[in-house]
Design an enzyme around this catalytic site. Structure first.
Site, PDB file in Angstrom:
ATOM      1  CG  HIS A  34      36.099  42.431  42.207  1.00 38.22           C
ATOM      2  ND1 HIS A  34      36.764  42.666  43.379  1.00 38.22           N
ATOM      3  CD2 HIS A  34      37.049  42.305  41.252  1.00 38.22           C
ATOM      4  CE1 HIS A  34      38.069  42.683  43.137  1.00 38.22           C
ATOM      5  NE2 HIS A  34      38.264  42.463  41.858  1.00 38.22           N
ATOM      6  CG  LEU A  43      30.845  37.105  41.381  1.00 41.31           C
ATOM      7  CD1 LEU A  43      31.565  38.095  40.485  1.00 41.31           C
ATOM      8  CD2 LEU A  43      29.622  36.561  40.663  1.00 41.31           C
ATOM      9  CD  GLU A  44      34.825  42.020  46.681  1.00 42.81           C
ATOM     10  OE1 GLU A  44      35.122  42.229  47.861  1.00 42.81           O
ATOM     11  OE2 GLU A  44      35.512  42.442  45.723  1.00 42.81           O
ATOM     12  CB  ILE A  45      27.803  40.459  44.629  1.00 47.28           C
ATOM     13  CG1 ILE A  45      27.803  39.135  43.858  1.00 47.28           C
ATOM     14  CG2 ILE A  45      26.638  41.359  44.266  1.00 47.28           C
ATOM     15  CD1 ILE A  45      27.282  39.153  42.478  1.00 47.28           C
ATOM     16  CB  ILE A  74      31.725  36.901  49.289  1.00 52.14           C
ATOM     17  CG1 ILE A  74      32.703  37.780  48.514  1.00 52.14           C
ATOM     18  CG2 ILE A  74      32.346  35.549  49.603  1.00 52.14           C
ATOM     19  CD1 ILE A  74      33.916  38.195  49.322  1.00 52.14           C
TER      20      ILE A  74
END
Length: 616
Positions: free
Chosen positions: A462, A473-475, A501
């Site tokens: 994301h 960046l959100e994994i 994160i």
């Protein structure tokens, strides 16, 4: 000695900083004590006429003060004492009868820059990794080892304020123009040793030459200041001009921080005191303010965020089995083109695919514009820009996808479109064996038609828009995601320069975190809250040309939509004055987020509080 060593080369002492077991040098108690001892020996040694300060680590001169040392202090007085010790040491260097030259390669930040500007001469490598700056303000602090007093005298008041109030990094060539650095050294290429090792040796030789020259008076430390700088200095010497500068800077800080950050205002006050009341008053208020700021809740919170960012720059899943060297991005919209830009920029070969030539052209143009912006800002040459762009392949088909190590899908937010694309991309991707075998389960992505690829190799990434500016960046993983897939996604994010994160969702990935305007739940809830049908409000908005404002193509100044008042009047709920102070409203809004964050932790969506803080 473990942190500082010294070699004597003829009549020049070479002092080397090298914090053990660390990528960077920091000004810890240990390093400072050893540095003081070494300098005292140099001053006592009659055979030594001058000194060079250099780091044994290629990427770091000194990256700043040791934060753990500051955080261990219980009171403002303790921190003030640390500041005064630093001031005294650097004052001795500034007034040293033997010239001291700083040889800078890599990060020279915070306390590291303060060490450098106390020296009589500065030589730096003209390298991307060599940056100078005063990032203390970003930790809620100010330069506490004489920086607030020396910097304005060295680069002038406006430039010093800009550095100290923004914390921005300055590259070596710009530092030379500003008068922050006296001489630049071009980095060397590979030879018998690595380019880094050769460049450091060359830097040392050049610095030794200048140190000798300063000692025997063949080199002058006097900087020739340009006409503009001389005029600025002349103007700044006039009290009423200085008052005007203070006023302008203060109002800018107030506007940007709403007065909620104590450090920027303290920096202005401390600089002002030094210039208006002299050195002694300046150094005293610097050390006292440094102590006061270090114990504020703002500084503690900013340090917490700094530690959190450091934590999020490590890959907790370990090294992936295969490095992602070629990336394919599906969709050349704002998101897709942004992802492509931050990937090619960091040396990842990238295929950018779209369904239409028009869309593809727009996406490629966006990448060019983003990189060209760096050329305009002089952080890239046009040759470097073109060289980076040569790693971007734009196309309308899936040719070459079998060579891609990872595919990022950034198509339109429609689950049916996403299914279609996932199905299409599988054919070329499955032409080569999966490099991380998954458990037997390979059920599809919730709805038929079922893709055949294993779910353990599907992961959410994301990004936030605009991708080249937003750091986060959100994994997004599920119970089925393999560790290697997670490791690969995090590794790509870190390579793209993101703060990463990781969250874990239960069940299907298609649940969206935020309701959209098209979402029936959104209509239902909004209607319910206001006690009636709010479809009038929901269908309004920028796309319809009417919302709170009337939107017209090409018109900047929008008029308020008069029909809005009636709708708002109709659904207005009288406020209860007992719970409607500003603070009540602030708490009511923020506690919703706090509760939601706590629930994310409780439900295992977040694996630790730090990543939640950084995400927020």
């Amino acid at each position: 000695r473990t942190h500082v060593s010294c070699d004597i080369k003829g009549d020049v002492a070479v002092v080397r900083f090298n914090t053990p077991n660390s990528k960077v040098n920091t000004l810890s108690k240990q390093l400072s004590a050893e540095f003081t001892d070494v300098m005292n020996e140099i001053w006592a040694n009659e055979a030594v006429k001058s000194a060079v300060l250099i780091s044994s680590k290629p990427g770091s001169f000194i990256a700043g003060a040791d934060l753990n040392m500051l955080e261990a202090c219980k009171t403002a007085q303790e921190v003030t004492q640390l500041s005064q010790d630093g001031q005294k040491m650097l004052e001795k260097i500034e007034h040293s009868p033997k010239p001291v030259v700083a040889a800078i390669s890599g990060s020279c930040l915070g306390g590291g820059l303060e060490v450098a500007i106390a020296c009589h001469y500065r030589v730096a490598t003209k390298d991307k990794k060599t940056v100078l700056g005063t990032p203390e303000v970003l930790l809620g602090l100010l330069p506490g080892a004489g920086g607030t007093q020396r910097l304005p005298k060295m680069v002038g008041l406006p430039a010093a304020f800009d550095m100290m109030l923004t914390g921005r990094n300055i590259r070596a060539d710009r530092a030379k123009k500003m008068g922050l650095v006296d001489q630049l050294v071009e980095p060397l290429g590979p030879g018998l040793k690595t380019p880094e090792a050769r460049t450091i040796e060359y830097l040392e030789e050049v610095a030794i030459g200048f140190a000798r020259g300063l000692a025997n008076k063949t080199v002058s430390a006097k900087r020739s200041r340009g006409l503009v700088q001389r005029l600025t200095d002349y103007a700044m010497a006039l009290p009423f001009v200085r008052q005007q500068v203070y006023k302008t800077v203060e109002s800018k800080v107030q506007k940007q921080t709403k007065g909620l950050y104590p450090a920027p205002l303290k920096i202005i006050e401390v600089v002002k005191t030094g210039l208006d009341q002299g050195n002694d008053a300046g150094y005293l208020i610097e050390s006292q303010s440094f102590g006061q700021l270090a114990v504020t809740k703002e500084s503690k919170a900013l340090m917490g965020l700094y530690h959190g960012q450091v934590h999020c720059k490590k890959n907790k899943f370990g090294t992936p089995q295969k490095e992602v060297k070629t990336l394919a991005v599906l969709g050349a919209g704002l998101m897709g083109a942004g992802i492509a830009q931050v990937s090619v920029d960091k040396g990842i070969k990238t295929i950018l695919k779209d369904t239409t030539q028009k869309g593809l052209d727009r996406g490629q143009q966006q990448v060019f514009k983003g990189l060209n912006g760096k050329v305009k800002k002089k952080s890239l040459t046009s040759f470097e820009r073109d060289s980076i762009l040569s790693s971007l392949m734009g196309q309308l088909d899936y040719k070459g996808f079998e060579k891609a190590d990872m595919v990022i899908e950034a198509v339109f937010e429609d689950i049916n479109v996403k299914h279609k694309v996932l199905k299409e991309v599988e054919a070329p991707m499955l032409a080569f064996p999966l490099h991380s075998p998954c458990p037997a389960d390979s059920s599809g992505s919730q709805n038929p038609p079922e893709p055949s690829s294993s779910l353990c190799q599907v992961i959410g990434m994301h990004y936030f828009s605009p991708v080249d500016k937003m750091q986060l960046l959100e994994i997004i993983t599920t119970d089925k995601t393999s560790q290697d897939t997670a490791a690969s996604a995090v590794a790509v994010g870190l390579k793209q320069g993101k703060v990463v994160i990781v969250v874990k969702v239960r069940g299907h990935c298609t649940q969206q975190g935020l309701v959209t305007k098209q979402d029936p739940r959104c209509r239902e809830q909004t209607g319910h809250v206001a006690g009636g049908d709010l479809s009038a409000l929901i269908s309004a908005g920028r796309k319809a040309g009417k919302g709170f404002y009337v939107y017209q193509e090409g018109v900047k100044n929008r008029n308020v939509n008069s029909g809005m008042d009636e709708i708002l009047e109709k659904f207005k709920v009288p406020a209860n004055p007992d719970v409607c102070s500003d603070e009540d409203i602030q708490m009511r809004l923020v506690t919703r987020f706090v509760n939601e964050a706590a629930m994310c932790l409780q439900e295992g969506i977040l694996s630790n509080p730090v990543e939640g803080d950084i995400g927020a």
